[in-house]
Design a protein around this motif. Structure first.
Motif, PDB file in Angstrom:
ATOM      1  N   GLY A 269       1.365   3.805  51.285  1.00 19.12           N
ATOM      2  CA  GLY A 269       2.773   3.776  50.730  1.00 19.12           C
ATOM      3  C   GLY A 269       3.467   5.248  51.522  1.00 19.12           C
ATOM      4  N   ASP A 270       2.779   5.751  52.213  1.00 20.69           N
ATOM      5  CA  ASP A 270       3.096   6.995  53.127  1.00 20.69           C
ATOM      6  C   ASP A 270       3.915   6.545  54.200  1.00 20.69           C
ATOM      7  OD1 ASP A 270       2.498   8.827  51.163  1.00 20.69           O
ATOM      8  OD2 ASP A 270       0.776   9.601  52.201  1.00 20.69           O
ATOM      9  N   VAL A 271       3.496   5.392  54.938  1.00 27.31           N
ATOM     10  CA  VAL A 271       3.870   4.703  56.002  1.00 27.31           C
ATOM     11  C   VAL A 271       4.505   3.413  55.650  1.00 27.31           C
ATOM     12  CG1 VAL A 271       3.249   3.622  58.084  1.00 27.31           C
ATOM     13  CG2 VAL A 271       2.036   5.750  57.457  1.00 27.31           C
ATOM     14  N   VAL A 272       4.138   2.600  54.612  1.00 26.90           N
ATOM     15  CA  VAL A 272       4.692   1.429  54.328  1.00 26.90           C
ATOM     16  C   VAL A 272       5.313   1.512  52.844  1.00 26.90           C
ATOM     17  CG1 VAL A 272       4.559  -1.148  54.083  1.00 26.90           C
ATOM     18  CG2 VAL A 272       3.277  -0.099  55.751  1.00 26.90           C
ATOM     19  N   PRO A 273       6.611   1.875  52.501  1.00 22.69           N
ATOM     20  CA  PRO A 273       6.931   2.287  51.434  1.00 22.69           C
ATOM     21  C   PRO A 273       6.779   1.025  50.334  1.00 22.69           C
ATOM     22  CG  PRO A 273       8.746   2.816  53.064  1.00 22.69           C
ATOM     23  CD  PRO A 273       7.579   2.090  53.776  1.00 22.69           C
ATOM     24  N   GLY A 274       6.250   1.239  49.376  1.00 24.50           N
ATOM     25  CA  GLY A 274       6.192   0.157  48.208  1.00 24.50           C
ATOM     26  C   GLY A 274       4.625  -0.483  48.170  1.00 24.50           C
ATOM     27  N   CYS A 275       4.038  -0.139  49.437  1.00 21.04           N
ATOM     28  CA  CYS A 275       2.466  -0.508  49.395  1.00 21.04           C
ATOM     29  C   CYS A 275       1.591   0.605  48.409  1.00 21.04           C
ATOM     30  CB  CYS A 275       1.905  -0.607  50.661  1.00 21.04           C
ATOM     31  SG  CYS A 275       0.155  -1.082  50.686  1.00 21.04           S
ATOM     32  N   GLY A 276       0.946  -0.056  47.514  1.00 17.71           N
ATOM     33  CA  GLY A 276       0.154   0.860  46.532  1.00 17.71           C
ATOM     34  C   GLY A 276      -1.480   1.008  47.314  1.00 17.71           C
ATOM     35  N   ALA A 277      -1.604   0.595  48.195  1.00 18.57           N
ATOM     36  CA  ALA A 277      -2.854   0.570  48.642  1.00 18.57           C
ATOM     37  C   ALA A 277      -3.476   2.241  49.045  1.00 18.57           C
ATOM     38  CB  ALA A 277      -3.483  -0.154  49.842  1.00 18.57           C
ATOM     39  N   VAL A 278      -4.510   2.614  48.431  1.00 14.45           N
ATOM     40  CA  VAL A 278      -4.888   3.722  49.057  1.00 14.45           C
ATOM     41  C   VAL A 278      -6.584   3.944  49.474  1.00 14.45           C
ATOM     42  CG1 VAL A 278      -5.605   6.216  48.240  1.00 14.45           C
ATOM     43  CG2 VAL A 278      -3.584   5.109  47.237  1.00 14.45           C
ATOM     44  N   PHE A 279      -6.844   4.349  50.529  1.00 10.54           N
ATOM     45  CA  PHE A 279      -8.266   4.315  51.102  1.00 10.54           C
ATOM     46  C   PHE A 279      -8.735   5.757  51.227  1.00 10.54           C
ATOM     47  CE2 PHE A 279      -5.496   1.001  53.047  1.00 10.54           C
ATOM     48  CZ  PHE A 279      -6.071  -0.254  52.602  1.00 10.54           C
ATOM     49  N   ARG A 280     -10.171   5.819  51.047  1.00 11.42           N
ATOM     50  CA  ARG A 280     -11.022   6.704  51.141  1.00 11.42           C
ATOM     51  C   ARG A 280     -12.058   6.420  51.905  1.00 11.42           C
ATOM     52  NH1 ARG A 280      -9.333   6.868  46.046  1.00 11.42           N
ATOM     53  NH2 ARG A 280      -7.739   8.387  45.576  1.00 11.42           N
ATOM     54  N   VAL A 281     -12.599   6.974  53.044  1.00  8.20           N
ATOM     55  CA  VAL A 281     -13.721   6.590  53.793  1.00  8.20           C
ATOM     56  C   VAL A 281     -14.041   8.182  54.469  1.00  8.20           C
ATOM     57  CG1 VAL A 281     -13.067   4.267  54.273  1.00  8.20           C
ATOM     58  CG2 VAL A 281     -12.294   6.173  55.840  1.00  8.20           C
ATOM     59  N   ASP A 282     -15.213   8.071  55.133  1.00  6.19           N
ATOM     60  CA  ASP A 282     -15.868   9.208  55.620  1.00  6.19           C
ATOM     61  C   ASP A 282     -15.098   9.839  56.814  1.00  6.19           C
ATOM     62  OD1 ASP A 282     -17.593   9.705  53.748  1.00  6.19           O
ATOM     63  OD2 ASP A 282     -19.185   8.208  54.751  1.00  6.19           O
ATOM     64  N   GLY A 283     -14.706   8.783  57.652  1.00  7.17           N
ATOM     65  CA  GLY A 283     -14.091   9.300  59.160  1.00  7.17           C
ATOM     66  C   GLY A 283     -12.642   8.793  59.565  1.00  7.17           C
ATOM     67  N   GLU A 284     -12.060   9.251  60.341  1.00  6.98           N
ATOM     68  CA  GLU A 284     -10.713   8.837  60.734  1.00  6.98           C
ATOM     69  C   GLU A 284     -10.774   7.374  61.720  1.00  6.98           C
ATOM     70  OE1 GLU A 284      -7.944  11.807  61.577  1.00  6.98           O
ATOM     71  OE2 GLU A 284      -7.137  11.009  63.427  1.00  6.98           O
ATOM     72  N   ASP A 285     -11.733   7.231  62.377  1.00  7.18           N
ATOM     73  CA  ASP A 285     -11.964   5.966  63.146  1.00  7.18           C
ATOM     74  C   ASP A 285     -12.329   4.836  62.035  1.00  7.18           C
ATOM     75  OD1 ASP A 285     -11.625   7.351  65.670  1.00  7.18           O
ATOM     76  OD2 ASP A 285     -13.721   7.375  66.050  1.00  7.18           O
ATOM     77  N   GLU A 286     -13.161   4.894  61.148  1.00  8.96           N
ATOM     78  CA  GLU A 286     -13.228   3.952  60.095  1.00  8.96           C
ATOM     79  C   GLU A 286     -12.164   3.661  59.148  1.00  8.96           C
ATOM     80  OE1 GLU A 286     -16.694   6.464  58.427  1.00  8.96           O
ATOM     81  OE2 GLU A 286     -16.908   4.367  57.422  1.00  8.96           O
ATOM     82  N   MET A 287     -11.272   4.858  59.151  1.00  7.46           N
ATOM     83  CA  MET A 287     -10.000   4.678  58.177  1.00  7.46           C
ATOM     84  C   MET A 287      -9.082   3.796  59.208  1.00  7.46           C
ATOM     85  SD  MET A 287      -8.441   5.437  55.870  1.00  7.46           S
ATOM     86  CE  MET A 287      -8.667   6.885  54.941  1.00  7.46           C
ATOM     87  N   LEU A 288      -9.018   3.984  60.385  1.00  2.00           N
ATOM     88  CA  LEU A 288      -7.949   3.233  61.349  1.00  2.00           C
ATOM     89  C   LEU A 288      -8.618   1.572  61.270  1.00  2.00           C
ATOM     90  CD1 LEU A 288      -7.250   5.732  64.176  1.00  2.00           C
ATOM     91  CD2 LEU A 288      -5.743   4.833  62.407  1.00  2.00           C
ATOM     92  N   ALA A 289      -9.830   1.217  61.161  1.00  2.00           N
ATOM     93  CA  ALA A 289     -10.437   0.074  61.154  1.00  2.00           C
ATOM     94  C   ALA A 289     -10.134  -0.711  60.064  1.00  2.00           C
ATOM     95  CB  ALA A 289     -11.783   0.126  61.409  1.00  2.00           C
ATOM     96  N   LEU A 290     -10.142   0.358  58.852  1.00  2.00           N
ATOM     97  CA  LEU A 290      -9.841  -0.457  57.706  1.00  2.00           C
ATOM     98  C   LEU A 290      -8.208  -0.652  57.402  1.00  2.00           C
ATOM     99  CD1 LEU A 290     -11.562  -0.952  55.040  1.00  2.00           C
ATOM    100  CD2 LEU A 290     -10.807   1.453  54.252  1.00  2.00           C
ATOM    101  N   CYS A 291      -7.452   0.174  57.978  1.00  2.00           N
ATOM    102  CA  CYS A 291      -5.906  -0.013  58.016  1.00  2.00           C
ATOM    103  C   CYS A 291      -5.646  -1.355  58.773  1.00  2.00           C
ATOM    104  CB  CYS A 291      -5.240   1.357  58.582  1.00  2.00           C
ATOM    105  SG  CYS A 291      -5.581   2.615  57.434  1.00  2.00           S
TER     106      CYS A 291
END
Ligand SMILES: [Zn+2]
Length: 60
Positions: free
Chosen positions: A7-29
């Motif tokens: 939601g910080d980038v796409v207003p209205g989206c409620g998805a929140v992700f928690r992972v160990d690293g930034e590369d993993e995060m970008l893959a998930l995103c």
């Protein structure tokens, strides 16, 4: 841990992700964007990646 609230980038989206690293995060995103935001490319555009990196938080 890294935390990203879509939601910080796409207003209205409620998805929140928690992972160990930034590369993993970008893959998930990328998968999330393909499934929920109509991304048709195999990768997110660079400007979107920059916006996501800017709002990824580091948590304990
Ligand atoms: Zn989203």
């Amino acid at each position: 841990m890294k935390e990203y609230a879509c939601g910080d980038v796409v207003p209205g989206c409620g998805a929140v992700f928690r992972v160990d690293g930034e590369d993993e995060m970008l893959a998930l995103c990328t998968v999330h964007a393909q499934h929920d935001h109509g991304l048709t490319e195999p990768q997110m555009p660079d400007d979107l990646i920059s916006r996501i990196r800017a709002v990824i938080r580091t948590t304990a």
